[in-house]
Each structure stands twice: as C-alpha cells, then as structure tokens.
Design a protein around this motif. Structure first.
Motif, PDB file in Angstrom:
ATOM      1  N   GLU A   1       0.902   4.105  -4.176  1.00  0.00           N
ATOM      2  CA  GLU A   1       1.788   2.744  -4.109  1.00  0.00           C
ATOM      3  C   GLU A   1       2.748   3.032  -4.899  1.00  0.00           C
ATOM      4  OE1 GLU A   1      -1.310   3.604  -3.293  1.00  0.00           O
ATOM      5  OE2 GLU A   1      -2.536   2.234  -2.344  1.00  0.00           O
TER       6      GLU A   1
ATOM      7  N   ARG B   1     -11.692   3.114  -1.993  1.00  0.00           N
ATOM      8  CA  ARG B   1     -10.486   2.972  -0.806  1.00  0.00           C
ATOM      9  C   ARG B   1      -9.837   1.591  -0.363  1.00  0.00           C
ATOM     10  NH1 ARG B   1      -8.885   8.387   1.080  1.00  0.00           N
ATOM     11  NH2 ARG B   1      -6.821   7.021   1.609  1.00  0.00           N
ATOM     12  N   GLY B   2      -9.433   1.760   0.172  1.00  0.00           N
ATOM     13  CA  GLY B   2      -8.345  -0.306   0.763  1.00  0.00           C
ATOM     14  C   GLY B   2      -7.997  -0.900  -0.240  1.00  0.00           C
ATOM     15  N   GLY B   3      -8.491  -0.474  -1.324  1.00  0.00           N
ATOM     16  CA  GLY B   3      -8.306  -1.773  -2.876  1.00  0.00           C
ATOM     17  C   GLY B   3      -7.135  -2.157  -2.728  1.00  0.00           C
ATOM     18  N   SER B   4      -6.112  -2.002  -1.956  1.00  0.00           N
ATOM     19  CA  SER B   4      -4.217  -2.993  -2.056  1.00  0.00           C
ATOM     20  C   SER B   4      -4.990  -4.311  -2.012  1.00  0.00           C
ATOM     21  CB  SER B   4      -3.759  -2.343  -0.841  1.00  0.00           C
ATOM     22  OG  SER B   4      -3.304  -0.591  -1.908  1.00  0.00           O
TER      23      SER B   4
ATOM     24  N   SER C   1       0.726  -1.251   0.039  1.00  0.00           N
ATOM     25  CA  SER C   1       0.089  -0.104  -0.138  1.00  0.00           C
ATOM     26  C   SER C   1       1.047   1.178  -0.306  1.00  0.00           C
ATOM     27  CB  SER C   1      -0.933   0.189   1.625  1.00  0.00           C
ATOM     28  OG  SER C   1      -1.534  -0.925   1.614  1.00  0.00           O
ATOM     29  N   ALA C   2       0.308   2.254   0.266  1.00  0.00           N
ATOM     30  CA  ALA C   2       1.116   3.741  -0.141  1.00  0.00           C
ATOM     31  C   ALA C   2       1.357   3.839   1.442  1.00  0.00           C
ATOM     32  CB  ALA C   2       0.350   4.660  -0.269  1.00  0.00           C
TER      33      ALA C   2
ATOM     34  N   THR D   1      -1.854   8.636   1.088  1.00  0.00           N
ATOM     35  CA  THR D   1      -3.427   8.746  -0.117  1.00  0.00           C
ATOM     36  C   THR D   1      -4.027   9.844  -0.468  1.00  0.00           C
ATOM     37  OG1 THR D   1      -2.804   6.323  -0.215  1.00  0.00           O
ATOM     38  CG2 THR D   1      -5.036   7.323  -1.240  1.00  0.00           C
TER      39      THR D   1
ATOM     40  N   LYS E   1      -2.192  10.029   6.262  1.00  0.00           N
ATOM     41  CA  LYS E   1      -2.205   9.059   4.551  1.00  0.00           C
ATOM     42  C   LYS E   1      -2.001   9.417   3.545  1.00  0.00           C
ATOM     43  CE  LYS E   1      -4.855   5.447   4.922  1.00  0.00           C
ATOM     44  NZ  LYS E   1      -6.523   4.441   4.197  1.00  0.00           N
TER      45      LYS E   1
ATOM     46  N   PHE F   1      -3.352  -1.293  -5.381  1.00  0.00           N
ATOM     47  CA  PHE F   1      -4.211  -0.321  -5.597  1.00  0.00           C
ATOM     48  C   PHE F   1      -5.288   0.220  -6.608  1.00  0.00           C
ATOM     49  CE2 PHE F   1      -5.316   4.541  -4.444  1.00  0.00           C
ATOM     50  CZ  PHE F   1      -6.677   4.135  -3.633  1.00  0.00           C
TER      51      PHE F   1
HETATM   52  N1  ASP Z   1      -3.716   3.534  -0.225  1.00  0.00           N
HETATM   53  C1  ASP Z   1      -4.875   3.569  -1.024  1.00  0.00           C
HETATM   54  C2  ASP Z   1      -6.153   4.215   0.941  1.00  0.00           C
HETATM   55  O1  ASP Z   1      -5.413   4.740   1.885  1.00  0.00           O
HETATM   56  C3  ASP Z   1      -5.127   2.283  -1.141  1.00  0.00           C
HETATM   57  C4  ASP Z   1      -5.254   0.785   0.557  1.00  0.00           C
HETATM   58  O2  ASP Z   1      -4.324   1.452   1.394  1.00  0.00           O
HETATM   59  O3  ASP Z   1      -5.584  -0.372   0.219  1.00  0.00           O
HETATM   60  O4  ASP Z   1      -7.347   3.612   0.683  1.00  0.00           O
END
Ligand code: ASP
Length: 440
Positions: free
Chosen positions: A116, A184-187, A38-39, A51, A49, A170
């Motif tokens: 990412e 979001r959270g797509g990693s 992820s980032a 992102t 974050k 991501f």
């Molecule tokens: N960096 C992206 C986010 O903050 C994806 C991830 O972390 O999975 O949503």
C-alpha cells in the motif's frame, strides 16, 4: 464544497491502465480530496496480489531462504506501473530499503504494508496530491488494538494542513513506531476511518463490481443491483454470506452516519450501491432489498408437555449448549416446543453428547434432529408494517413445492428467515426473487 473520501481496491490499481481509470475518476470531482489506495491486486484471475508476494518474501526470509526472485517480481510490477504512467518517480531507493529490512528480519506487518505504501507514493505523484503516511495518523495501542479516538484526533488535526492527500490503506503504527496492519482487506477500514476523521459527506469504496446484487448471481441469472441499502439490512444479508464489505470496515462511518457508496472503477457511470443509516421502506411497494441463502444447519427440536409452565426450561437447555461450546443461530419456539437452529460447523462431533445431556437433564417427551437444513433470509425495510409480504413469500415457495420446516422473524422488522432442506436452497432463492422482483 463537500468532502469525498475515495478508497480504491487492489484490482482498481493493479496496473498502469487501471491507475489511469482511477486518476480520471478522482479528477472528475474536485470533492474527492482524500484517496486511500490498496496494494496492486490481481490483473487476471490466476495472477498474484502484491500483498501475497510480500508475505511470501517475509516467510522465506524467516526461514533464512533467498527471496530475490519474488522480490524481483514485485519490483517489476511497480516499475511497469511507473513507466506505464510516464511518471518521474524513482522507487529504487525505497525498494532497496524495503528489501534490506525484510532480509534483516522486519515483521510480517511491516513487510505486507509496503504494498500500500508504494502504491500510495505512485498515486500521490500521479494526482499531484500530498502523500501522508498512514503510520503518522492511524494508531494502535501497545497490545495492537486500534486506537479509535487517538486516530480520529490525529486525522482531524493533520489533514487540516492537506487540502488533498493520498493515504495508503491497510496499516498504521504502534506506540513504539512499529507498523501494524488491519486484517486482510483492511484498506476498507482505513478508508472508513479517514472518512470519519475528516467528517466526509460520503465514503466511496471503488472496486470491480457495481455494488451489491439482490441475489447471488451464481443462483439467480443477472440479478438486479441494490441501489440503496441500510446498514441493518446489509448486516442481515452479510450474515447469510452475501459477498459484502466486512462489518468492521464500515463501523466507523456507520457510527458517524456517513453514507458508503460502492462503485465500479471499470464502469464508473453505473449507479452502484449506497449504504445509509435510514431510508424509505422498500416493502410498501411490495418489493424487497435482497434474498440470500446459507446451507449447513441442524435443528434440534425439543418437545415437552407443559414446557411453558416449567420454570427455567429454556435456560437449562441453553446452558447445555453453552457448556458444550456451541453457539446457536435461531430459537423458534411454540407453547411446548423449542427448536435450536445450529450451524453444522458448531456441532461437529458434539451432537450425540448434547442430545444425551438434553434427554438426561430436561426429560423431554421427544427430541428430534433435522439435519441438512438451509436458511433463506428475505430482507426488506418496512417488511413488518406491510401486509401480504409473508403470504407472497410462502406462496412462492409453495408453488415450487418447497417444504418450509421453520419460520423465524424474531424481533427483526426487516427479515423473514425460513428453514428448508439444503437441496432446495437454490430453488427457493430463485422462487422468492421471481415473486418479489421479476413479477413485481
Ligand atoms: N492489500 C491488503 C490485502 O490484500 C489490504 C487490502 O487490499 O485492503 O488484504
């Protein structure tokens, strides 16, 4: 040799110190061949974050405002990581190029994805692994819908040439080459897709907690971790709001029958939680997998003598709900009664109209409304075939003086749902946990 695909979340890669933990984890098992970063996430609770900072740059650029101050913060964080790791890696050209593209109107997806991308470059250099850009193997169609089969084919073909690789999470690309991100959270989704594509033996999802707990730690003190859970059980607990992976994110591995192992980067020796398709029942030994509660439901209970003889009664009731754009959660019924359990958010401002329509069109003997209801799901595979589970559950609630207003096991063999007053929710979760875990 097996293949492990390991995804690391933002807090696992937030600074140089965390990168070192990640490197040690990866190098401790030679099967960890494909790594999805992820980032950089938060280093402390009110940190921001990367992102989010990138989205902010994009927003400012869209308003023709300067964003140099935010971009400097982003640059500083990556520089700290590279220097902290003593890496011989110059990201200056990359960062300048990204900044120019944002200024020239690059899309939000492109901008956010760079978090990412840059982390992937750093991690690949740190590990001595190949870097493979997700844009070259993860595809979306021209409407932005994920192209599962095209991607799977590209991964199987391209990863063949790479014994070990880092692939940023991501994002992927559209047919015209434009970058497209997952939600979001797509990693997590990227990791699952890669795991399916390389036919991994296990998909490891490294985060900052040691897996899932048997109950919400905000309600039960120090709940035990769940060692093993099936996808179906996870779905039931996730629906009740238990903080778990997004369903989309595990769909590709679930489909391929690949287990997901949730592990803690900060405590790698802890066993974590493993999610599998099938597992031996937990209930035969009197146990459960977990218990979760959710507040904010209303029950509409409709009663009419000889309802069970009236053809189409249920359909007409549901059509009223549907026509008002309301979806219901449960429908426990008796011979002459049907109850609809509906989330308050669905009913917002519509309750009176729905009640009028029910009275008008169905001519029931009575319609009662019970508001302020909470649902508690007690989940455990093998439950339906184990005598005594329901007795234990209701004894536990009875002992605490908690009044059960609704019971629904539906056709699910792994879950008993009870409806109680909102204010009893925490007490009920604790009582059930105590009976099935502490007193086990
Ligand atoms: N960096 C992206 C986010 O903050 C994806 C991830 O972390 O999975 O949503």
């Amino acid at each position: 040799m097996g293949i492990i695909v390991a995804k690391f979340g933002g807090t696992s890669l937030s600074c140089a110190e965390q990168f070192c933990k990640v490197r040690d984890i990866i190098l401790s098992d030679t099967n960890r061949r494909y790594v999805i970063p992820s980032a950089p996430g938060k280093r402390y609770s009110d940190d921001t974050k990367i992102t989010d900072l990138l989205y902010l740059c994009h927003e400012r650029a869209g308003l023709s405002l300067a964003f140099d101050d935010i971009f400097d913060v982003i640059t500083g964080r990556y520089m700290d990581i590279v220097h902290g790791l003593n890496l011989d890696l110059d990201l200056e050209a990359e960062l300048n190029n990204i900044k120019t593209r944002i200024r020239e109107g690059a899309s939000a997806d492109y901008t956010a994805s760079r978090g990412e991308y840059l982390n992937g470059l750093i991690l690949a250099r740190l590990l001595g692994y190949d870097f493979l850009d997700a844009a070259d193997i993860i595809f979306f169609d021209d409407r932005g819908i994920f192209d599962s089969e095209g991607t799977n084919e590209a991964i199987s073909r391209r990863l063949w040439d790479h014994e070990r690789a880092v692939i940023p999470g991501f994002y992927g690309s559209m047919p015209d080459g434009e970058i497209k991100t997952f939600p979001r959270g797509g990693s997590d989704i990227t990791g699952a897709i890669i795991a399916r594509g390389v036919k991994a033996d296990v998909y490891e999802n490294w985060t900052d907690v040691s897996g899932f707990m048997m109950a919400d730690p905000k309600i039960v003190k120090n709940p035990k971790p769940i060692r093993k859970i099936t996808y179906r059980e996870l779905r039931e607990l996730a629906y009740m709001g238990a903080g778990v992976l997004h369903e989309d994110s595990i769909f590709p591995v679930k489909k391929a029958g690949i287990p997901v192992h949730i592990k803690n980067t900060n405590a790698p020796l802890e066993p974590g939680t493993i999610i599998v398709n099938e597992a031996e029942p937990v209930c035969c030994t009197g146990g459960i997998t977990g218990v979760a509660g959710k507040k904010g439901f209303t029950v509409i209970a409709v009663e009419k003598t000889l309802m069970h003889d009236e053809l189409g009664f249920g359909r007409r009731l549901l059509s009223i709900i549907e026509a008002n754009g309301i979806s219901f959660e449960h429908m426990p019924s008796g011979i002459d009664t049907i109850s609809l359990v509906i989330a308050d958010s669905q009913l917002d401002g519509k309750l009176e109209k729905v009640l009028d329509e029910i009275k008008d069109r169905l001519k029931p003997d009575s319609v009662e409304v019970y508001s302020n209801m909470a649902l508690i799901a007690t989940v455990g595979r093998g439950m339906a075939r184990t005598p005594g589970i329901a007795a234990k559950l209701f004894t536990a609630l009875g002992k605490e003086g908690i009044n059960v207003r609704m019971i629904d096991q539906g056709s699910s063999e792994i879950n008993i749902i009870v409806g109680i007053e909102n204010e009893d929710m925490e007490e009920a979760v604790r009582a059930i946990y105590k009976a099935f875990v502490d007193e086990q």
